[in-house]
Design a protein around this motif. Sequence first.
Motif, PDB file in Angstrom:
ATOM      1  N   VAL A   1      30.555  41.293 -51.043  1.00 48.15           N
ATOM      2  CA  VAL A   1      29.843  40.835 -49.760  1.00 48.15           C
ATOM      3  C   VAL A   1      30.865  40.716 -48.561  1.00 48.15           C
ATOM      4  N   ASP A   2      30.916  41.306 -47.465  1.00 42.01           N
ATOM      5  CA  ASP A   2      31.557  41.230 -46.545  1.00 42.01           C
ATOM      6  C   ASP A   2      31.421  39.910 -45.650  1.00 42.01           C
ATOM      7  N   HIS A   3      32.515  38.810 -45.323  1.00 44.77           N
ATOM      8  CA  HIS A   3      32.060  37.895 -44.637  1.00 44.77           C
ATOM      9  C   HIS A   3      31.505  38.177 -43.210  1.00 44.77           C
ATOM     10  N   GLU A   4      31.964  39.181 -42.431  1.00 46.86           N
ATOM     11  CA  GLU A   4      31.100  39.538 -41.299  1.00 46.86           C
ATOM     12  C   GLU A   4      29.640  39.561 -41.312  1.00 46.86           C
ATOM     13  N   VAL A   5      28.952  40.103 -42.644  1.00 48.15           N
ATOM     14  CA  VAL A   5      27.724  40.298 -42.626  1.00 48.15           C
ATOM     15  C   VAL A   5      27.005  38.715 -42.870  1.00 48.15           C
ATOM     16  N   ILE A   6      27.463  37.866 -43.407  1.00 44.39           N
ATOM     17  CA  ILE A   6      26.976  36.527 -43.535  1.00 44.39           C
ATOM     18  C   ILE A   6      27.289  35.973 -41.901  1.00 44.39           C
ATOM     19  N   ILE A   7      28.547  35.949 -41.702  1.00 45.72           N
ATOM     20  CA  ILE A   7      28.920  35.311 -40.315  1.00 45.72           C
ATOM     21  C   ILE A   7      27.580  35.894 -39.068  1.00 45.72           C
TER      22      ILE A   7
END
Length: 97
Positions: A44-50
């Motif tokens: 999972v890309d951190h930008e998705v969670i952010i």
Amino acid sequence: MSEQEQEQKQEYAFHPADLIEYAMDKPIGAARAALTVALENSDVDHEVIIGELSGNMELNQRLLKKLTGALRKNAKKIIGELPERIQSLQLERDLGL
């Protein structure tokens, strides 16, 4: 080697979920940095969670708790443990949409 020296040589085994848990109640900048580091080797890309973090701290806490639980199960394969919205956003990102 003395017992004290042995204890000093023992290193803390870093787990990505520890970093997220530490940053959960910190300002968003700390949470962003923690997510960037903790999700570096995950699916999972951190930008998705952010991007999913909102001004609502209660919602943020729930999402980050799910994320830390998933990281503790398997730090490289966490997508299946996250909400469907995150799964959809990650799929879109993977497909370049």
